[in-house]
Write an enzyme that holds these catalytic residues in place. Sequence first.
Site, mmCIF file in Angstrom:
data_model
loop_
_atom_site.group_PDB
_atom_site.id
_atom_site.type_symbol
_atom_site.label_atom_id
_atom_site.label_comp_id
_atom_site.label_asym_id
_atom_site.label_seq_id
_atom_site.Cartn_x
_atom_site.Cartn_y
_atom_site.Cartn_z
ATOM 1 N N GLN A 195 0.827 -1.254 0.180
ATOM 2 C CA GLN A 195 -0.160 -0.097 0.232
ATOM 3 C C GLN A 195 0.686 1.057 0.099
ATOM 4 O OE1 GLN A 195 -3.271 -0.571 3.030
ATOM 5 N NE2 GLN A 195 -1.643 -2.084 3.690
ATOM 6 N N ASP A 247 6.251 5.185 -1.241
ATOM 7 C CA ASP A 247 6.982 5.820 -1.043
ATOM 8 C C ASP A 247 8.356 5.181 -1.882
ATOM 9 O OD1 ASP A 247 8.086 3.324 0.171
ATOM 10 O OD2 ASP A 247 7.418 3.965 2.140
ATOM 11 N N HIS A 252 -1.410 1.738 -4.280
ATOM 12 C CA HIS A 252 -1.989 2.744 -4.018
ATOM 13 C C HIS A 252 -1.363 3.824 -4.978
ATOM 14 C CE1 HIS A 252 -4.140 1.863 -0.161
ATOM 15 N NE2 HIS A 252 -4.375 1.161 -1.013
ATOM 16 N N CYS A 312 2.753 18.371 -18.191
ATOM 17 C CA CYS A 312 3.062 17.143 -19.172
ATOM 18 C C CYS A 312 3.814 17.918 -20.443
ATOM 19 C CB CYS A 312 1.990 16.445 -19.488
ATOM 20 S SG CYS A 312 2.311 14.990 -20.823
ATOM 21 N N CYS A 367 2.845 17.498 -23.467
ATOM 22 C CA CYS A 367 1.679 17.987 -24.049
ATOM 23 C C CYS A 367 1.064 19.313 -23.605
ATOM 24 C CB CYS A 367 0.680 16.713 -24.204
ATOM 25 S SG CYS A 367 -0.469 16.824 -22.724
ATOM 26 N N ASN A 420 3.761 -6.582 13.570
ATOM 27 C CA ASN A 420 3.159 -5.085 13.928
ATOM 28 C C ASN A 420 3.359 -5.034 15.416
ATOM 29 O OD1 ASN A 420 1.788 -2.800 14.257
ATOM 30 N ND2 ASN A 420 0.824 -3.301 12.537
ATOM 31 N N PRO A 421 4.082 -3.910 15.805
ATOM 32 C CA PRO A 421 4.038 -3.569 17.092
ATOM 33 C C PRO A 421 2.860 -3.636 18.132
ATOM 34 C CG PRO A 421 4.976 -1.673 16.137
ATOM 35 C CD PRO A 421 4.352 -2.722 15.094
ATOM 36 N N ALA A 430 9.150 -4.080 11.959
ATOM 37 C CA ALA A 430 9.432 -4.639 10.986
ATOM 38 C C ALA A 430 10.798 -4.691 10.674
ATOM 39 C CB ALA A 430 8.542 -4.064 9.865
HETATM 40 N N1 APR Z 1 6.922 -1.803 12.308
HETATM 41 C C1 APR Z 1 5.785 -2.571 11.915
HETATM 42 N N2 APR Z 1 4.667 -1.817 11.952
HETATM 43 C C2 APR Z 1 4.722 -0.617 12.492
HETATM 44 C C3 APR Z 1 5.725 -0.069 12.848
HETATM 45 C C4 APR Z 1 7.042 -0.792 12.681
HETATM 46 N N3 APR Z 1 8.254 -0.158 12.887
HETATM 47 N N4 APR Z 1 5.456 1.211 13.447
HETATM 48 C C5 APR Z 1 4.143 1.292 13.289
HETATM 49 N N5 APR Z 1 3.658 0.064 12.727
HETATM 50 C C6 APR Z 1 2.372 -0.192 12.393
HETATM 51 C C7 APR Z 1 1.300 0.700 13.377
HETATM 52 O O1 APR Z 1 1.076 -0.296 14.498
HETATM 53 C C8 APR Z 1 0.011 0.386 12.283
HETATM 54 O O2 APR Z 1 -0.584 -0.667 12.561
HETATM 55 O O3 APR Z 1 2.082 0.348 11.100
HETATM 56 C C9 APR Z 1 0.807 0.584 10.761
HETATM 57 C C10 APR Z 1 0.428 1.812 10.077
HETATM 58 O O4 APR Z 1 -0.951 1.780 9.857
HETATM 59 P P1 APR Z 1 -1.673 3.016 9.044
HETATM 60 O O5 APR Z 1 -0.608 4.403 9.239
HETATM 61 O O6 APR Z 1 -2.962 3.081 9.105
HETATM 62 O O7 APR Z 1 -0.844 2.731 7.498
HETATM 63 P P2 APR Z 1 -1.442 1.814 6.336
HETATM 64 O O8 APR Z 1 -2.102 0.435 7.030
HETATM 65 O O9 APR Z 1 -0.390 1.564 5.337
HETATM 66 O O10 APR Z 1 -2.651 2.769 5.769
HETATM 67 C C11 APR Z 1 -3.225 2.101 4.629
HETATM 68 O O11 APR Z 1 -4.032 4.237 4.384
HETATM 69 O O12 APR Z 1 -4.112 6.585 4.031
HETATM 70 C C12 APR Z 1 -4.151 5.315 3.511
HETATM 71 O O13 APR Z 1 -3.170 5.192 1.388
HETATM 72 C C13 APR Z 1 -2.785 5.241 2.453
HETATM 73 O O14 APR Z 1 -1.687 3.524 2.030
HETATM 74 C C14 APR Z 1 -2.257 3.994 2.930
HETATM 75 C C15 APR Z 1 -3.508 3.140 3.628
#
Ligand code: APR
Length: 248
Positions: free
Chosen positions: A101, A104, A119, A148, A150, A213-214, A231
């Site tokens: 998702q 970056d 995304h 662009c 164009c 996930n933490p 991670a």
């Molecule tokens: N390692 C692993 N997980 C982590 C870490 C880490 N160091 N730090 C934070 N997290 C976890 C958080 O606990 C949380 O569950 O990563 C998650 C981040 O969640 P979001 O900020 O909601 O990001 P994401 O799930 O990618 O969001 C999905 O939402 O706004 C949209 O398009 C955007 O792609 C994004 C989508």
Amino acid sequence: MSGAADLSSFGLGSDSFITVLTGAGVSAECGIPTFRGAGGLWRTYRAEELARPEAFREDPRLVWEWYDYRRGICAGKQPNPAHHAITRLDEKVSDFLLITQNVDNLHGRAGTRRLVELHGNLFRARCLDCGAVTSDLPVPLPEIPPHCTCGGMLRPDIVWFGEALPEKAIREASEASRDCDLMVVAGTSAVVQPAASMPLLAKQAGAHVIEVNPDPTPLTPYVDLHLEGKAGEVMPGLVDSILELTSP
Ligand code: APR
């Protein structure tokens, strides 16, 4: 948390199809703010306010300024051990797909080639007139909003809230979720659809699902293994454990 895990009951072998689903948490240790964590504001705006077609129609300059700010942050960061561990899976497992998702570009910069970017990507832009996609815009942009060749205005090649995901990406990701033997879900809050349902698709089709996930997420009760930790700390050991079982 080292990430080394006992996966012996998962029935993995050299013909196993491994998928990884990532979210913003995988890049958090690079210093890129997550979406729903603390520090998610730019000026006074939340991501959900700016990442919308209506916001762009109303004020393309403001939305591009936000994206250019984010491009600048991401361009200045380096992939972390989680990105590199996922690249090792891509290089060594015959049947593999990364579904991300993240926009970056850090997975691509770490060298992962078999990936679906659900995304979009911050470093691509698309022409509103001719539809051409460009990925060589300088960081920072010399002109906002950019145009662009164009003459049409460019928009970020990002899927905004309320927009459909690219059909090909969603098809590939859904098929892989249904067909895989193991899905590792790392760094996502598992609340944004359709990505959030992919681990459930995998599970229903008989795959094992591991979450890294933490914190717990809405997905946690359904996974086979929740590895609590960052991670960048967990993924290298977990990938070692997977490769031990899947190497021919
Ligand atoms: N390692 C692993 N997980 C982590 C870490 C880490 N160091 N730090 C934070 N997290 C976890 C958080 O606990 C949380 O569950 O990563 C998650 C981040 O969640 P979001 O900020 O909601 O990001 P994401 O799930 O990618 O969001 C999905 O939402 O706004 C949209 O398009 C955007 O792609 C994004 C989508």
